[in-house]
Design a protein around this motif. Structure first.
Motif, PDB file in Angstrom:
ATOM      1  N   ALA A 121       0.806  -1.221   0.000  1.00 57.28           N
ATOM      2  CA  ALA A 121       0.000   0.000   0.000  1.00 57.28           C
ATOM      3  C   ALA A 121       0.842   1.276   0.000  1.00 57.28           C
ATOM      4  N   GLY A 122       2.106   1.193   0.432  1.00 59.18           N
ATOM      5  CA  GLY A 122       2.923   2.385   0.524  1.00 59.18           C
ATOM      6  C   GLY A 122       2.466   3.339   1.605  1.00 59.18           C
ATOM      7  N   SER A 123       1.772   2.797   2.615  1.00 53.22           N
ATOM      8  CA  SER A 123       1.225   3.643   3.672  1.00 53.22           C
ATOM      9  C   SER A 123       1.063   2.818   4.940  1.00 53.22           C
ATOM     10  N   ILE A 124       1.556   3.343   6.052  1.00 53.43           N
ATOM     11  CA  ILE A 124       1.398   2.626   7.315  1.00 53.43           C
ATOM     12  C   ILE A 124      -0.053   2.672   7.779  1.00 53.43           C
ATOM     13  N   SER A 125      -0.711   3.801   7.588  1.00 50.91           N
ATOM     14  CA  SER A 125      -2.105   3.908   8.032  1.00 50.91           C
ATOM     15  C   SER A 125      -2.990   2.929   7.268  1.00 50.91           C
ATOM     16  N   GLU A 126      -2.786   2.809   5.939  1.00 50.20           N
ATOM     17  CA  GLU A 126      -3.576   1.863   5.152  1.00 50.20           C
ATOM     18  C   GLU A 126      -3.239   0.421   5.526  1.00 50.20           C
ATOM     19  N   ALA A 127      -1.953   0.154   5.769  1.00 50.86           N
ATOM     20  CA  ALA A 127      -1.542  -1.200   6.145  1.00 50.86           C
ATOM     21  C   ALA A 127      -2.154  -1.592   7.486  1.00 50.86           C
ATOM     22  N   ALA A 128      -2.141  -0.665   8.440  1.00 50.89           N
ATOM     23  CA  ALA A 128      -2.717  -0.951   9.753  1.00 50.89           C
ATOM     24  C   ALA A 128      -4.218  -1.193   9.640  1.00 50.89           C
ATOM     25  N   ARG A 129      -4.897  -0.360   8.849  1.00 48.83           N
ATOM     26  CA  ARG A 129      -6.343  -0.520   8.670  1.00 48.83           C
ATOM     27  C   ARG A 129      -6.666  -1.880   8.055  1.00 48.83           C
ATOM     28  N   ALA A 130      -5.896  -2.276   7.035  1.00 46.08           N
ATOM     29  CA  ALA A 130      -6.149  -3.547   6.362  1.00 46.08           C
ATOM     30  C   ALA A 130      -5.848  -4.734   7.273  1.00 46.08           C
ATOM     31  N   ALA A 131      -4.883  -4.553   8.194  1.00 52.06           N
ATOM     32  CA  ALA A 131      -4.529  -5.642   9.111  1.00 52.06           C
ATOM     33  C   ALA A 131      -5.446  -5.686  10.329  1.00 52.06           C
ATOM     34  N   GLY A 132      -6.327  -4.681  10.449  1.00 50.31           N
ATOM     35  CA  GLY A 132      -7.276  -4.662  11.559  1.00 50.31           C
ATOM     36  C   GLY A 132      -6.695  -4.181  12.870  1.00 50.31           C
ATOM     37  N   VAL A 133      -5.656  -3.312  12.798  1.00 50.35           N
ATOM     38  CA  VAL A 133      -5.065  -2.754  14.014  1.00 50.35           C
ATOM     39  C   VAL A 133      -5.053  -1.232  13.907  1.00 50.35           C
ATOM     40  N   SER A 134      -4.748  -0.579  15.015  1.00 49.38           N
ATOM     41  CA  SER A 134      -4.703   0.876  15.017  1.00 49.38           C
ATOM     42  C   SER A 134      -3.422   1.377  14.354  1.00 49.38           C
ATOM     43  N   TYR A 135      -3.412   2.666  14.001  1.00 48.95           N
ATOM     44  CA  TYR A 135      -2.220   3.287  13.415  1.00 48.95           C
ATOM     45  C   TYR A 135      -1.044   3.190  14.393  1.00 48.95           C
ATOM     46  N   LYS A 136      -1.327   3.413  15.678  1.00 46.22           N
ATOM     47  CA  LYS A 136      -0.292   3.326  16.706  1.00 46.22           C
ATOM     48  C   LYS A 136       0.297   1.922  16.763  1.00 46.22           C
ATOM     49  N   ALA A 137      -0.571   0.898  16.687  1.00 49.00           N
ATOM     50  CA  ALA A 137      -0.093  -0.482  16.709  1.00 49.00           C
ATOM     51  C   ALA A 137       0.728  -0.797  15.466  1.00 49.00           C
ATOM     52  N   GLY A 138       0.350  -0.176  14.331  1.00 51.56           N
ATOM     53  CA  GLY A 138       1.106  -0.370  13.100  1.00 51.56           C
ATOM     54  C   GLY A 138       2.534   0.126  13.245  1.00 51.56           C
TER      55      GLY A 138
END
Length: 255
Positions: A30-47
């Motif tokens: 995705a080239g994005s931590i926020s998108e990766a975290a969302r897709a993995a079902g975790v928060s941005y902070k957890a990402g």
């Protein structure tokens, strides 16, 4: 300055299904931590926690920020990040082959996947197989209810981010870990809302002047090691209670 080497063995000390590796892979897509975290079902902070932990274990940065562009910036995997994922894929393939071979042998291990927990090396002497029964969020902390193999229950307190990254859910097999020095062995104990009380009988007792180490067999058959205080009256085969603070119990997910 010499570039530090990628520490593959440290970063891949967990199963390929590790949520942190999943997040790293999604960042690459995705080239994005926020998108990766969302897709993995975790928060941005957890990402970000996943990226930071893996980078620490690997010894080199695995993700680099990008700036500018219509999206205002993003994140890209470094060469080391891509190499780590390739190694994870190869290990997963090899592990699958070994487990399939073991499962095909009649009369061999009844649960080949249990081998994963044998690879866990830690200073925590108490490692108890458990199953997650339930989770209850209390602010930024999650109280995890665990059923001990053989009977009995145990509680642990973890952060929301840790619960997300471990993928904790009811029915998941985990290990409950705690140091021997975090276990107080008593002849009897009164209930405390933030303390686990595990009942059993002593199997080894040390009588040092300042207290001593005590080994117990819990009611379900699991073994536990802790310490009794000065002047304790415990003897071998005495009924005993192990007191463990919920915050001292670490939850580990085997591969």
């Amino acid at each position: 300055m010499k570039k530090p080497p990628l520490q593959l063995a440290s970063a891949l000390g967990h199963d390929a299904a590790d949520k942190r590796l999943d997040i790293l892979r999604r960042i690459g897509e995705a080239g994005s931590i926020s998108e990766a975290a969302r897709a993995a079902g975790v928060s941005y902070k957890a990402g970000w926690q996943a990226v930071d932990t893996l980078s620490n274990l690997a010894g080199v940065p695995l993700v680099e920020r990008t700036v500018g562009g219509s999206g205002g910036g993003g994140a890209l995997l470094t060469d080391a990040g891509r190499e780590l994922l390739r190694a994870a894929d190869e290990l997963a393939h090899a592990r699958g082959q070994v487990l399939a071979r073991l499962a095909g042998k009649s009369g061999s291990l009844s649960n080949p996947s249990a081998l994963a927990s044998l690879g866990l090396r830690t200073s925590m002497r108490n490692q108890l197989p458990c199953t997650v029964v339930g989770l209850r969020a209390q602010g930024q902390v999650v109280r995890v209810q665990l059923a001990l193999a053989g009977g009995g229950q145990l509680f642990s307190r973890v952060t929301r981010e840790s619960a997300q990254l471990l993928g904790l859910c009811a029915g998941l097999a985990v290990l409950a870990l705690c140091k021997a020095i975090a276990v107080t062995v008593l002849g009897k104990a009164t209930p405390d809302g933030d303390t686990n009380l595990l009942h059993g009988r002593t199997t080894r007792v040390s009588r040092a002047a300042a207290g001593g180490e005590v080994a117990m067999e819990l009611e379900g058959g699991l073994q536990l090691v802790g310490f009794a205080g000065p002047g304790h009256q415990l003897r071998v085969r005495s009924p005993a209670v192990a007191s463990i603070a919920e915050s001292a119990v670490v939850v580990a997910v085997a591969g």
